[in-house]
Write an enzyme that holds these catalytic residues in place. Structure first.
Site, short mmCIF file in Angstrom:
data_model
loop_
_atom_site.label_atom_id
_atom_site.label_comp_id
_atom_site.label_asym_id
_atom_site.label_seq_id
_atom_site.Cartn_x
_atom_site.Cartn_y
_atom_site.Cartn_z
N LEU A 1 -44.01 -43.52 -35.01
CA LEU A 1 -43.32 -42.24 -34.87
C LEU A 1 -43.07 -42.01 -33.39
CD1 LEU A 1 -45.42 -39.92 -37.24
CD2 LEU A 1 -43.52 -41.44 -37.83
N CYS A 2 -41.91 -41.50 -33.06
CA CYS A 2 -41.61 -41.06 -31.70
C CYS A 2 -41.90 -42.16 -30.68
CB CYS A 2 -42.39 -39.78 -31.40
SG CYS A 2 -41.82 -38.87 -29.96
N SER A 3 -42.74 -41.86 -29.68
CA SER A 3 -43.03 -42.82 -28.62
C SER A 3 -43.96 -43.94 -29.08
CB SER A 3 -43.66 -42.10 -27.42
OG SER A 3 -44.85 -41.44 -27.79
#
Length: 321
Positions: free
Chosen positions: A107-109
């Site tokens: 998820l995300c970074s």
């Protein structure tokens, strides 16, 4: 019962950690009895000290790399430092889990952590649009798509930032337990039941200027009438606006066009019917608003990669197994 490990490293963003813990870690009404066995695994920290999650919280967990390696799905919620390298122990554990056949999800970074394993080389990956240029610069062997919500390669899945994490988690539930369970969970979370991975993650006007400008009533109206032939003009009349204005508002609110949105909803409806009923394919096509069985087969195969009959057969075989 599928096992799912959520990775915690020191300094990890709290919100991205909270999303999978909330989606997978609670018993809810109508969740299957074989729901996920969730374990939060701390990696790269002193075993006597809790991991920091954001500036205010600490995470205490008895699980570590051993439970991560043996899990069916490993989810990396975020990276504490997108300019640095993840702990060597974490990279080794992710590679070992992948060799065992685990599905890896970021998820995300968290895409930076998966990128460090080399498993994203030669593939297209998603991350938060703010980090896309940096991810592409640090890992040039990866094709970074800054516009999508998530990308699923089967064994490796990458998602965009913030609330797109909910879409990724619901996508996993849909893959593991079917559309009916995912839709029920989405209702409990008060989240959209299905946003395709290719939908835009960044919308120029994320909030309507007026409270009564929301398209939610129109979307709900259309979702209840997918079996009927619907046009942009029909949606515009329901929204009390012109077709041109509707298209503009629709793109600003969803990142896609009305007709593409309708097509995605109809495919999702067909998928749910194939999973939960014994209706013949031509009846499924009719109820989903896709007309004849041939039309359903064409669009369903394009989106999911398999014809409807094969999808139903493999879904039921997996549930029995």
């Amino acid at each position: 019962m599928p096992s799912l490990a959520v990775v915690v490293t020191d300094g990890i963003p709290f919100f991205e950690l909270a999303i999978p813990c909330h989606v997978f870690g609670f018993d809810r009404i109508q969740t299957p009895p074989d729901w996920y066995d969730l374990r939060v695994c701390a990696i790269g920290t002193d075993s006597t000290e809790p991991a920091r999650t954001g500036p205010w919280f600490h995470t205490h967990t008895p699980y570590g790399a051993e439970e991560l390696v043996t899990s069916d799905t490993v989810l990396v919620p975020g990276s504490a430092d997108v300019h640095g390298d993840p702990p060597d122990e974490l990279v080794a554990a992710l590679l070992a889990a992948h060799r065992r056949g685990a599905r890896l999800v970021s998820l995300c970074s968290g895409a930076f952590t998966l990128a460090a394993t080399g498993l994203l080389d030669g593939r297209t990956a998603a991350t938060h649009w703010m980090y896309a240029a940096l991810l592409a610069e640090r890992y040039p062997a990866i094709t970074v798509d800054p516009s999508v919500l998530y990308i699923d390669h089967g064994d490796v899945l990458t998602g965009a930032g913030s609330t797109a994490g909910i879409d990724v988690c619901l996508h996993l539930v849909r893959e593991d337990f079917g559309a009916e369970t995912a839709n029920s969970l989405a209702r409990q979370l008060v989240a959209p039941a299905h946003r395709p991975g290719g939908q835009a993650q960044y919308i120029e006007t994320p909030l309507p200027e007026r409270r009564d400008d929301s398209l939610a009533p129109v979307l709900q109206w259309a979702a209840e009438r997918l079996h009927r032939p619907l046009t942009v003009a029909d949606l515009a009349r329901q929204a009390h606006t012109s077709p041109r204005t509707l298209v503009r508002r629709f793109h600003a609110a969803t990142g896609t066009t009305p007709l593409r949105w309708l097509q995605a909803q109809r495919i999702a409806r067909a998928r749910e019917l194939l999973e939960s009923t014994d209706l013949p394919v031509d009846r499924v096509a009719e109820l989903a608003g896709l007309g004849a069985a041939a039309n359903l087969r064409r669009h369903f195969t394009r989106v999911l990669g398999v014809p409807p009959v094969d999808y139903r057969r493999s879904y039921r075989a997996a549930r029995v197994g």
